[in-house]
Scaffold this motif. Structure first.
Motif, mmCIF file in Angstrom:
data_model
loop_
_atom_site.group_PDB
_atom_site.id
_atom_site.type_symbol
_atom_site.label_atom_id
_atom_site.label_comp_id
_atom_site.label_asym_id
_atom_site.label_seq_id
_atom_site.Cartn_x
_atom_site.Cartn_y
_atom_site.Cartn_z
ATOM 1 N N SER A 1 0.839 -1.197 0.000
ATOM 2 C CA SER A 1 0.000 0.000 0.000
ATOM 3 C C SER A 1 0.878 1.252 0.000
ATOM 4 O O SER A 1 2.088 1.187 0.221
ATOM 5 C CB SER A 1 -0.931 0.011 1.212
ATOM 6 O OG SER A 1 -0.176 0.053 2.401
ATOM 7 N N TYR A 2 0.238 2.396 -0.242
ATOM 8 C CA TYR A 2 0.959 3.658 -0.308
ATOM 9 C C TYR A 2 0.722 4.460 0.972
ATOM 10 O O TYR A 2 -0.273 4.277 1.673
ATOM 11 C CB TYR A 2 0.498 4.478 -1.515
ATOM 12 C CG TYR A 2 0.832 3.842 -2.849
ATOM 13 C CD1 TYR A 2 2.095 3.990 -3.414
ATOM 14 C CD2 TYR A 2 -0.110 3.069 -3.531
ATOM 15 C CE1 TYR A 2 2.409 3.399 -4.625
ATOM 16 C CE2 TYR A 2 0.197 2.474 -4.745
ATOM 17 C CZ TYR A 2 1.458 2.648 -5.282
ATOM 18 O OH TYR A 2 1.764 2.062 -6.470
ATOM 19 N N SER A 3 1.648 5.357 1.250
ATOM 20 C CA SER A 3 1.529 6.277 2.374
ATOM 21 C C SER A 3 1.900 7.680 1.893
ATOM 22 O O SER A 3 2.541 7.846 0.851
ATOM 23 C CB SER A 3 2.445 5.850 3.528
ATOM 24 O OG SER A 3 3.801 5.828 3.105
ATOM 25 N N TYR A 4 1.500 8.672 2.661
ATOM 26 C CA TYR A 4 1.787 10.069 2.292
ATOM 27 C C TYR A 4 2.370 10.786 3.496
ATOM 28 O O TYR A 4 2.154 10.409 4.649
ATOM 29 C CB TYR A 4 0.515 10.765 1.799
ATOM 30 C CG TYR A 4 -0.582 10.885 2.836
ATOM 31 C CD1 TYR A 4 -0.682 12.026 3.648
ATOM 32 C CD2 TYR A 4 -1.514 9.867 3.030
ATOM 33 C CE1 TYR A 4 -1.667 12.138 4.608
ATOM 34 C CE2 TYR A 4 -2.507 9.967 3.983
ATOM 35 C CZ TYR A 4 -2.583 11.102 4.765
ATOM 36 O OH TYR A 4 -3.559 11.205 5.726
ATOM 37 N N TRP A 5 3.106 11.847 3.210
ATOM 38 C CA TRP A 5 3.761 12.619 4.276
ATOM 39 C C TRP A 5 2.801 13.652 4.823
ATOM 40 O O TRP A 5 2.168 14.394 4.079
ATOM 41 C CB TRP A 5 5.017 13.291 3.745
ATOM 42 C CG TRP A 5 5.671 14.196 4.754
ATOM 43 C CD1 TRP A 5 5.596 15.545 4.829
ATOM 44 C CD2 TRP A 5 6.480 13.772 5.850
ATOM 45 N NE1 TRP A 5 6.307 16.011 5.885
ATOM 46 C CE2 TRP A 5 6.872 14.936 6.553
ATOM 47 C CE3 TRP A 5 6.910 12.526 6.314
ATOM 48 C CZ2 TRP A 5 7.678 14.910 7.669
ATOM 49 C CZ3 TRP A 5 7.710 12.498 7.427
ATOM 50 C CH2 TRP A 5 8.090 13.660 8.097
ATOM 51 N N ILE B 1 1.848 8.690 6.714
ATOM 52 C CA ILE B 1 0.539 8.245 7.191
ATOM 53 C C ILE B 1 -0.043 7.217 6.229
ATOM 54 O O ILE B 1 0.003 7.394 5.005
ATOM 55 C CB ILE B 1 -0.427 9.436 7.349
ATOM 56 C CG1 ILE B 1 0.130 10.459 8.340
ATOM 57 C CG2 ILE B 1 -1.798 8.957 7.800
ATOM 58 C CD1 ILE B 1 0.320 9.940 9.746
ATOM 59 N N PHE B 2 -0.589 6.136 6.795
ATOM 60 C CA PHE B 2 -1.458 5.227 6.034
ATOM 61 C C PHE B 2 -2.752 5.082 6.827
ATOM 62 O O PHE B 2 -2.732 4.962 8.052
ATOM 63 C CB PHE B 2 -0.784 3.881 5.765
ATOM 64 C CG PHE B 2 -0.583 3.021 6.974
ATOM 65 C CD1 PHE B 2 -1.425 1.943 7.231
ATOM 66 C CD2 PHE B 2 0.454 3.266 7.865
ATOM 67 C CE1 PHE B 2 -1.232 1.146 8.335
ATOM 68 C CE2 PHE B 2 0.659 2.469 8.973
ATOM 69 C CZ PHE B 2 -0.193 1.398 9.220
ATOM 70 N N SER B 3 -3.859 5.137 6.133
ATOM 71 C CA SER B 3 -5.174 5.172 6.777
ATOM 72 C C SER B 3 -5.798 3.787 6.809
ATOM 73 O O SER B 3 -5.242 2.803 6.265
ATOM 74 C CB SER B 3 -6.099 6.140 6.035
ATOM 75 O OG SER B 3 -6.321 5.697 4.708
ATOM 76 N N THR B 4 -6.953 3.702 7.428
ATOM 77 C CA THR B 4 -7.655 2.419 7.509
ATOM 78 C C THR B 4 -8.136 1.937 6.139
ATOM 79 O O THR B 4 -8.350 0.738 5.949
ATOM 80 C CB THR B 4 -8.861 2.553 8.458
ATOM 81 O OG1 THR B 4 -9.680 3.656 8.024
ATOM 82 C CG2 THR B 4 -8.400 2.814 9.881
ATOM 83 N N LYS B 5 -8.281 2.871 5.181
ATOM 84 C CA LYS B 5 -8.668 2.452 3.833
ATOM 85 C C LYS B 5 -7.561 1.674 3.133
ATOM 86 O O LYS B 5 -7.818 0.932 2.186
ATOM 87 C CB LYS B 5 -9.047 3.679 2.999
ATOM 88 C CG LYS B 5 -10.261 4.435 3.519
ATOM 89 C CD LYS B 5 -10.576 5.625 2.630
ATOM 90 C CE LYS B 5 -11.789 6.401 3.159
ATOM 91 N NZ LYS B 5 -12.089 7.574 2.309
ATOM 92 N N ASP B 6 -6.319 1.887 3.587
ATOM 93 C CA ASP B 6 -5.186 1.197 2.966
ATOM 94 C C ASP B 6 -4.910 -0.174 3.564
ATOM 95 O O ASP B 6 -4.050 -0.909 3.070
ATOM 96 C CB ASP B 6 -3.913 2.053 3.108
ATOM 97 C CG ASP B 6 -4.080 3.428 2.487
ATOM 98 O OD1 ASP B 6 -4.731 3.513 1.443
ATOM 99 O OD2 ASP B 6 -3.574 4.417 3.071
ATOM 100 N N PRO C 1 9.064 7.963 10.002
ATOM 101 C CA PRO C 1 8.173 7.023 10.718
ATOM 102 C C PRO C 1 6.857 6.830 9.984
ATOM 103 O O PRO C 1 6.329 7.758 9.375
ATOM 104 C CB PRO C 1 7.970 7.720 12.055
ATOM 105 C CG PRO C 1 8.097 9.175 11.748
ATOM 106 C CD PRO C 1 9.112 9.276 10.653
ATOM 107 N N LEU C 2 6.334 5.615 10.061
ATOM 108 C CA LEU C 2 5.081 5.236 9.409
ATOM 109 C C LEU C 2 4.031 5.002 10.477
ATOM 110 O O LEU C 2 4.227 4.166 11.365
ATOM 111 C CB LEU C 2 5.294 3.976 8.570
ATOM 112 C CG LEU C 2 4.108 3.445 7.773
ATOM 113 C CD1 LEU C 2 3.676 4.445 6.707
ATOM 114 C CD2 LEU C 2 4.457 2.098 7.128
ATOM 115 N N ARG C 3 2.911 5.720 10.391
ATOM 116 C CA ARG C 3 1.900 5.649 11.447
ATOM 117 C C ARG C 3 0.518 5.417 10.838
ATOM 118 O O ARG C 3 0.220 5.860 9.722
ATOM 119 C CB ARG C 3 1.895 6.930 12.286
ATOM 120 C CG ARG C 3 3.225 7.234 12.934
ATOM 121 C CD ARG C 3 3.149 8.420 13.868
ATOM 122 N NE ARG C 3 4.466 8.782 14.389
ATOM 123 C CZ ARG C 3 5.072 8.164 15.395
ATOM 124 N NH1 ARG C 3 4.474 7.154 16.006
ATOM 125 N NH2 ARG C 3 6.264 8.560 15.810
#
Length: 576
Positions: free
Chosen positions: A290-294, A302-307, A345-347
């Motif tokens: 999945s992808y994340s954004y700064w 950040i990665f959300s519950t949709k990911d 960091p990934l949250r």
């Protein structure tokens, strides 16, 4: 002499070789042909014996009786509840009346439950007694008071108890009611009480909603069908440490120490419910999919519950490497994901904008994932040599919370009910005694239902296919499954929860083994038409030739016999 010659000339003139013969037809050819035909017929029993289907006798009546009993009447466990009133000397209280009020409220809470199977239903007793002890004990913390009550009420007791402590008139500043459930089979309510109906309602809710139902919410609770236990009663806990990019940092763990100190008590506590084994591995170059954004405000990726549905990278994460999880065992994957420097960091962020405290999530019936960010990852991102570190064993506490959620239990330490919030104390083993009781009852009920369904399907299948091979091994598995199911029902009627769960697990496993036996699956559609199609090319031509030869020979013998009879009739006429 002239007359004899005249008679012979007359007979020879009347003798027709086409319709008469002057000798009796022989029986040698007829006997030889009939001997071959009889030999062929006598070989048919051996032929049928060679293609006979062996069927071990199955107790169809016992199977139908068990299935009907499970379908008609839910599995209920007898429960004993005790209410202990402390420091109620200043109130005139009738113990029988309070017990009656508690039973009424319990019936109300039980009627709101969606299913009675695996609960107490109406099969419970409530006793009320009075006692008193030093109030100074109440000044201790909940853990100490929990151990104190365990010594007072008795260790190893199967009775569920709620201690109600009244502060009395002197404690005006302690009017707030406090409700706590310990890690054993008791809880306590402390406060200033005036109305006994409120006390009865709070006690009844703890009995039904916490002790019996396991503190689960009515909405969103995990059904027994989705419990992470395989059909053979086995669970494999697979712990995986994934390094997304080992060029940035390399993480390892001392899994043997974690297994001995942290996991072993948990596996022992869950042993009546499932046979659990543990394995671990460390993988490298395992990025997420999945992808994340700064996010500048959070100073994090950040990665959300949709990911979450796309987080697990099935192409790069080679998790299913277990050899022990063959057959119908259930594998639960627990993943520690170490992100690369480019996404650290990934949250995890919830829809309300808050960040996850554990930075992890679960996938029902699959397992759980925890994202572990290296400390000061932004500062160490440009190091030439990758850092080598070991993760803290505390990460496994998060996994234990995820395991509790996979079993349908609460991960939070409180229960919010109709009468208020109840604090739930944690156990060092990950599961409290009353939670293990609730899981044992629920799994015993589910396993027995699955056992009855599987054996009923096998019974109908065997009776519908007369040519199905039923080996002795299948008959023994069905027999032992029925015996284990009856033992589980007996243990349930006696209130032995863990023994009932073990017996029901064995009953379901044996029923599944019998239904999916290789010999059953290979010839489940072996019909008489199939046998005829296989053997007719070999025996049909031979049988036709033998039958036609017998018919021809009998027909020839009758025809020759008529010729001989005709000649005898002509000879008798001329002699007269």
């Amino acid at each position: 002499m002239a007359e004899i010659s005249e008679t012979m000339s007359t007979e020879s003139s009347t003798f027709d070789t086409e319709t008469m013969r002057d000798t009796k037809p022989g029986l040698k050819r007829l006997i030889l042909t009939l001997t071959v035909f009889i030999s062929f017929l006598s070989g048919l029993p051996w032929l049928l014996k060679s293609v006979e289907i062996y069927r071990s006798p199955l107790p169809f009546s016992d199977i139908d009786s068990l299935s009907n009993e499970i379908d008609k009447s839910p599995l209920l466990f007898p429960c004993k509840f005790n209410v202990l009133l402390v420091n109620f000397d200043h109130i005139s209280l009738d113990a029988k009346k309070l017990g009656f009020l508690v039973e009424n409220h319990m019936s109300h809470f039980s009627s709101s439950s969606s299913s009675l199977c695996g609960t107490c239903g109406d099969n419970f007793t409530v006793s009320v007694s009075f006692d008193g002890f030093d109030r100074n004990v109440m000044n201790d913390d909940d853990e100490v008071f929990d151990e104190f009550l365990r010594n007072v009420l008795g260790k190893g007791s199967r009775e569920y108890s709620v201690v109600v402590v009244d502060h009395g008139e002197g404690d005006r500043d302690r009017v707030k009611v406090k409700s706590v459930v310990g890690k054993y089979r008791h809880g306590w309510i402390v406060g200033r009480f005036v109305e006994m109906d409120l006390v009865a309602e709070m006690v009844a809710e703890i009995f039904v909603k916490v002790f019996v139902s396991g503190g689960k919410d009515e909405e969103g609770s995990v059904d027994g069908e989705f419990m992470p236990v395989g059909a053979d009663g086995r669970i494999v806990l697979s712990f995986n440490l994934l390094n997304a990019d080992p060029r940035d940092w390399i993480y390892d763990w001392d899994f043997k120490e974690v297994d001995e100190k942290l996991l072993a008590p948990i596996l022992e506590a869950l042993s009546p419910i499932a046979n659990i084994s543990v394995e671990s591995q460390v993988l490298y170059h395992a990025p997420k999919s999945s992808y994340s954004y700064w996010d500048a405000e959070q100073d994090s990726h950040i990665f959300s519950t949709k990911d979450l549905p796309f987080f697990v990278n099935s192409n790069e994460w080679h998790l299913d490497t277990s050899i022990a999880a063959g057959g119908r065992s259930k594998i639960l994957q627990f993943v520690v994901y170490i992100p690369s420097a480019n996404e650290c960091p990934l949250r995890l962020q919830f829809p309300n904008g808050e960040l996850s405290v554990t930075n992890g999530f679960i996938s029902p019936t699959w397992g759980g994932v925890v994202v572990l960010n290296p400390s000061k990852c932004l500062e160490n991102a440009n190091d030439v040599h990758p850092l080598r570190r070991k993760i803290s064993p505390q990460i496994f506490e998060v996994f234990m919370g995820q395991l509790r959620q996979l079993f349908g239990l609460k991960s939070s330490g409180f229960y919010k009910g109709a009468s208020g919030i109840t604090i739930l104390l944690d156990s060092e083993r990950g599961f409290t005694e009353w939670e293990l009781d609730a899981l044992a009852r629920q799994h015993a009920c589910y396993n027995l239902r699955q056992c009855g369904t599987t054996l009923g399907s096998l019974s109908r299948l065997v009776q519908s296919l007369p040519r199905m091979i039923i080996k002795d091994e299948i008959g023994k598995q069905v027999k032992f499954s029925l015996e284990a199911a009856k033992l589980a029902q007996k243990n349930a009627s006696q209130g032995i929860y863990d023994a009932s769960a073990v017996s029901s697990r064995h009953a379901r496993s044996l029923a599944e083994d019998a239904f999916f036996h290789p010999s059953v699956m290979s010839v489940s559609y072996y019909s008489f038409e199939h046998m005829f199609a296989v053997y007719s090319p070999f025996f049909l031509p031979l049988s036709l030739h033998v039958i036609l030869a017998v018919v021809r020979e009998i027909k020839r013998y009758k025809q020759e016999s008529r010729k001989y009879a005709a000649w005898k009739a002509v000879a008798r006429q001329h002699s007269d």
